[in-house]
Design a protein around this motif. Sequence first.
Motif, mmCIF file in Angstrom:
data_model
loop_
_atom_site.group_PDB
_atom_site.id
_atom_site.type_symbol
_atom_site.label_atom_id
_atom_site.label_comp_id
_atom_site.label_asym_id
_atom_site.label_seq_id
_atom_site.Cartn_x
_atom_site.Cartn_y
_atom_site.Cartn_z
ATOM 1 N N VAL A 169 0.812 -1.219 0.000
ATOM 2 C CA VAL A 169 0.000 0.000 0.000
ATOM 3 C C VAL A 169 0.844 1.268 0.000
ATOM 4 O O VAL A 169 0.373 2.339 -0.386
ATOM 5 N N ARG A 170 2.097 1.195 0.440
ATOM 6 C CA ARG A 170 2.961 2.377 0.465
ATOM 7 C C ARG A 170 3.687 2.603 -0.856
ATOM 8 O O ARG A 170 4.378 3.608 -1.015
ATOM 9 N N LEU A 171 3.565 1.668 -1.784
ATOM 10 C CA LEU A 171 4.310 1.732 -3.034
ATOM 11 C C LEU A 171 3.859 2.938 -3.864
ATOM 12 O O LEU A 171 2.702 3.015 -4.291
ATOM 13 N N SER A 172 4.792 3.857 -4.107
ATOM 14 C CA SER A 172 4.468 5.059 -4.870
ATOM 15 C C SER A 172 5.267 5.175 -6.161
ATOM 16 O O SER A 172 4.949 6.005 -7.008
ATOM 17 N N ALA A 173 6.310 4.379 -6.309
ATOM 18 C CA ALA A 173 7.110 4.367 -7.544
ATOM 19 C C ALA A 173 7.422 2.919 -7.893
ATOM 20 O O ALA A 173 7.950 2.173 -7.062
ATOM 21 N N PHE A 174 7.106 2.536 -9.136
ATOM 22 C CA PHE A 174 7.282 1.145 -9.573
ATOM 23 C C PHE A 174 7.679 1.160 -11.035
ATOM 24 O O PHE A 174 6.991 1.741 -11.874
ATOM 25 N N ASP A 175 8.819 0.548 -11.359
ATOM 26 C CA ASP A 175 9.309 0.559 -12.732
ATOM 27 C C ASP A 175 9.963 -0.779 -13.063
ATOM 28 O O ASP A 175 10.981 -1.151 -12.474
ATOM 29 N N VAL A 176 9.356 -1.509 -13.998
ATOM 30 C CA VAL A 176 9.926 -2.782 -14.467
ATOM 31 C C VAL A 176 10.106 -2.740 -15.987
ATOM 32 O O VAL A 176 10.156 -3.782 -16.641
ATOM 33 N N SER A 177 10.201 -1.551 -16.546
ATOM 34 C CA SER A 177 10.308 -1.405 -17.997
ATOM 35 C C SER A 177 11.627 -1.985 -18.522
ATOM 36 O O SER A 177 12.607 -2.098 -17.795
ATOM 37 N N ASN A 178 11.588 -2.358 -19.798
ATOM 38 C CA ASN A 178 12.782 -2.862 -20.502
ATOM 39 C C ASN A 178 13.378 -4.087 -19.829
ATOM 40 O O ASN A 178 14.550 -4.113 -19.452
ATOM 41 N N ASN A 179 12.536 -5.084 -19.658
ATOM 42 C CA ASN A 179 12.955 -6.403 -19.212
ATOM 43 C C ASN A 179 12.424 -7.440 -20.196
ATOM 44 O O ASN A 179 12.175 -7.105 -21.370
ATOM 45 N N ARG A 180 12.238 -8.662 -19.759
ATOM 46 C CA ARG A 180 11.688 -9.718 -20.615
ATOM 47 C C ARG A 180 10.487 -10.357 -19.928
ATOM 48 O O ARG A 180 10.268 -11.566 -20.008
ATOM 49 N N LEU A 181 9.714 -9.542 -19.266
ATOM 50 C CA LEU A 181 8.566 -10.020 -18.505
ATOM 51 C C LEU A 181 7.429 -10.418 -19.440
ATOM 52 O O LEU A 181 7.341 -9.949 -20.578
ATOM 53 N N SER A 182 6.544 -11.261 -18.939
ATOM 54 C CA SER A 182 5.439 -11.755 -19.756
ATOM 55 C C SER A 182 4.177 -11.858 -18.914
ATOM 56 O O SER A 182 4.205 -11.747 -17.691
#
Length: 272
Positions: A169-182
Motif C-alpha cells: 500500500v505504500r508503493l508510490s514508484a514502480f518501474d519494471v520497464s525494458n525487461n523480458r517479462l510476460s
Amino acid sequence: MDVGILLLLLSLLKIATIPYSVSDPSDEACLTHLSKSLQDPTNKLDNWTQTNFAKPCDAASTSYLKGATCNNGRIYRLSLNNLNLKGTIPPFISNCTNLQALDLSSNSLTGPIPSDLQSLVNLAVLNLSSNQLDGEIPPQLTLCAYLNIIDLHNNRLTGPIPQQLGLLVRLSAFDVSNNRLSGPIPSSLANRTGNLPRFNATSFLGNKDLYGYPLPPLKSKGLSVLAIVGIGLGSGLASLVLSFTGVCIWLKVSERKMAIEEGKVSHLMPDY
C-alpha cells in the motif's frame, strides 16, 4: 566532599554516558558476504575491509565504508550505484536487518534477485535498475511492507509480475520497464484512481510479452510478407490451373464441334 573529587566523579559519569559503537554481528556478516559476492575492477570500494566490517559505524553513527550510511550504530542505507561493480547479490544481504534503502543500480550485476530480501522488513527503497539481473521478480518482496520504491528497469528479468506486489500500500514508484517479462499486468498495480492508473504505461514498456492496462491494446500485425507471398503464389497457381482447365475444356468442345461440322461437310460433298 572535596570539590576536586566531585568534579572527577561528574567527568567519569559523563564519559560513561557517551554512546560507544559496538559491532553488530548481523551487519558484519551482511557486509562480508556482499564484499565477497561483488567484483570491484576499478577499486571503488577500497576501504571495504574486514576491519571496517567489524565496526562499520563510529560513535557518532558516521560510516567508515564508502556508500554506507549509519543510524544508531547500524547500517541503514547502502548506495553502491554506478561503480562498475560485477558479481551477484548474495542472500546474506538480508542480515542487514536495519537496512531502509538499497541502491545497486547502474552496475553490471548478474544472477537473480534473492528472495531473502523479504527479511529486510524496514526496507523502503529498492533500486536494482540498469544491471543484468535475470530470473523472476520474487513475490516475497511483499513482506517488505514499508517498500515505497521498487525500480528494476533495464534488466533481463523474466516471468510474470507477481500479483502480490499490488498489496504494497505504500508503493508510490514502480518501474519494471525494458525487461523480458510476460503475462498480464496485475490489476492491483494498474487499477484506476479517478481517471489515472496507479502506475502508468512507462512503468511497463519494453516487455514484448507483457500485456494489459495501462499498456495500449495489442495491434494486429496483419499478414506477414511470407504469408502475402504464399497467398500470391497460391492464387497465381490456382489461376493457372483454372486457366489451363478452361483451355482444355474449350479445346475439347472445339474438337467436337469441328468433328460434327466435318461430318456435315463430308455428307454434303458430291462423290467424284
